[in-house]
Enzyme design. Structure first.
Site, PDB file in Angstrom:
ATOM      1  N   TYR A   1      -1.018  -0.330  10.509  1.00 44.79           N
ATOM      2  CA  TYR A   1      -1.290  -0.704   9.118  1.00 44.79           C
ATOM      3  C   TYR A   1      -0.083  -0.382   8.236  1.00 44.79           C
ATOM      4  O   TYR A   1       0.388  -1.229   7.468  1.00 44.79           O
ATOM      5  CB  TYR A   1      -2.534   0.042   8.616  1.00 44.79           C
ATOM      6  CG  TYR A   1      -2.872  -0.233   7.169  1.00 44.79           C
ATOM      7  CD1 TYR A   1      -3.588  -1.371   6.803  1.00 44.79           C
ATOM      8  CD2 TYR A   1      -2.478   0.650   6.158  1.00 44.79           C
ATOM      9  CE1 TYR A   1      -3.902  -1.634   5.478  1.00 44.79           C
ATOM     10  CE2 TYR A   1      -2.785   0.395   4.827  1.00 44.79           C
ATOM     11  CZ  TYR A   1      -3.495  -0.740   4.496  1.00 44.79           C
ATOM     12  OH  TYR A   1      -3.796  -0.995   3.179  1.00 44.79           O
TER      13      TYR A   1
ATOM     14  N   SER B   1       0.849  -1.192   0.000  1.00 46.47           N
ATOM     15  CA  SER B   1       0.000   0.000   0.000  1.00 46.47           C
ATOM     16  C   SER B   1       0.876   1.229   0.000  1.00 46.47           C
ATOM     17  O   SER B   1       2.002   1.208   0.514  1.00 46.47           O
ATOM     18  CB  SER B   1      -0.881   0.015   1.252  1.00 46.47           C
ATOM     19  OG  SER B   1      -1.455   1.295   1.445  1.00 46.47           O
TER      20      SER B   1
END
Length: 245
Positions: free
Chosen positions: A156, A143
């Site tokens: 995350y 990501s």
């Protein structure tokens, strides 16, 4: 397509987190390219609906990706169904974010099991099989968050960065074996994760900035896989052209 490009027809690909979003788009893209698929996610009915729509052969496995048995089950299913396996796409992931005072620590550590532990286990299980056959490709979905430091998304982002470092080390370890490893880091992409954030009243960046579509990420994954055998797209960052990163 040049003569030295890898043709994907007749290849067998395993895709995790395939019931929605980027995983579903990758399934459609690779099926259209001629791959036979094993698709996995938790939601049985969504997987069955996906398999019914795909143009090529596919089989579903409903499973929790963080169950230690899942990686081996996926490998066995590919080998038993198609007699081989060529590609692993580790796409399954979840997003847990929030501030220090209110964050659910147990949910964060569940995310660790899903977004990192499961990627490690599945990568190793398939890398061993690929190394033995002298060919194979692993793509781990990262990501843009791996390169950012938002205070509410530290775990995350840290897990995605860990996936990048792990994937690089695995790629280097496998050099000369015929096994390729790469990561793709999508920027803001319109997926169900945003719908969940909207439902909980959280701000969604894509509502202010035009986002990538899951199909954009899928075609980038296909590009990575179609490179000639001697070329490994080690890391790809794909962002929306409107994004300020």
């Amino acid at each position: 397509m040049g003569m030295n490009m890898q043709a994907l027809n007749s290849k067998v690909a395993v895709i995790t987190g395939a019931s929605s979003g980027i995983g579903e788009a990758i399934a459609h893209e690779l099926s259209a390219a001629g791959c036979s698929l094993v698709v996995t996610a938790r939601r049985t009915e969504r997987l069955n609906a996906l398999c019914a729509k795909l143009p090529g052969p596919s089989v579903p496995l409903s499973a929790e990706i963080d169950d230690p048995a899942t990686a081996q089950a996926l490998l066995a299913m590919a080998q038993q169904t198609y007699g081989r396996v060529d590609i692993l796409i580790n796409n399954a992931g979840m997003l847990v974010s929030g501030s220090l005072d209110t964050i659910d620590i147990d949910a964060l550590l569940q995310m660790t099991r899903t977004n990192y532990d499961a990627v490690v286990r599945t990568s190793y299980v398939f890398a061993r099989a690929f190394k033995q056959q002298g060919a194979g490709s692993i793509i781990n979905v990262s990501s843009v968050g791996a390169y950012l430091s938002h205070s509410s998304m530290g775990v995350y982002a840290g897990l995605k960065q860990a996936v990048e470092v792990f994937s690089t080390a695995l790629r280097v370890e496998l050099k000369g074996t015929g096994v390729r490893v790469g990561t793709i880091a999508p920027g803001t992409t319109e997926t169900e994760i945003f719908d969940q954030l909207r439902a909980s009243g959280k701000a969604v960046p894509a509502d202010k900035t035009p986002a990538l579509q899951a199909a954009d990420v899928a075609s980038a994954v296909r590009y990575m896989l179609e490179q000639p055998a001697h070329a490994n797209v080690a890391r790809m960052l794909l962002v929306s052209s409107a994004e300020s990163v």
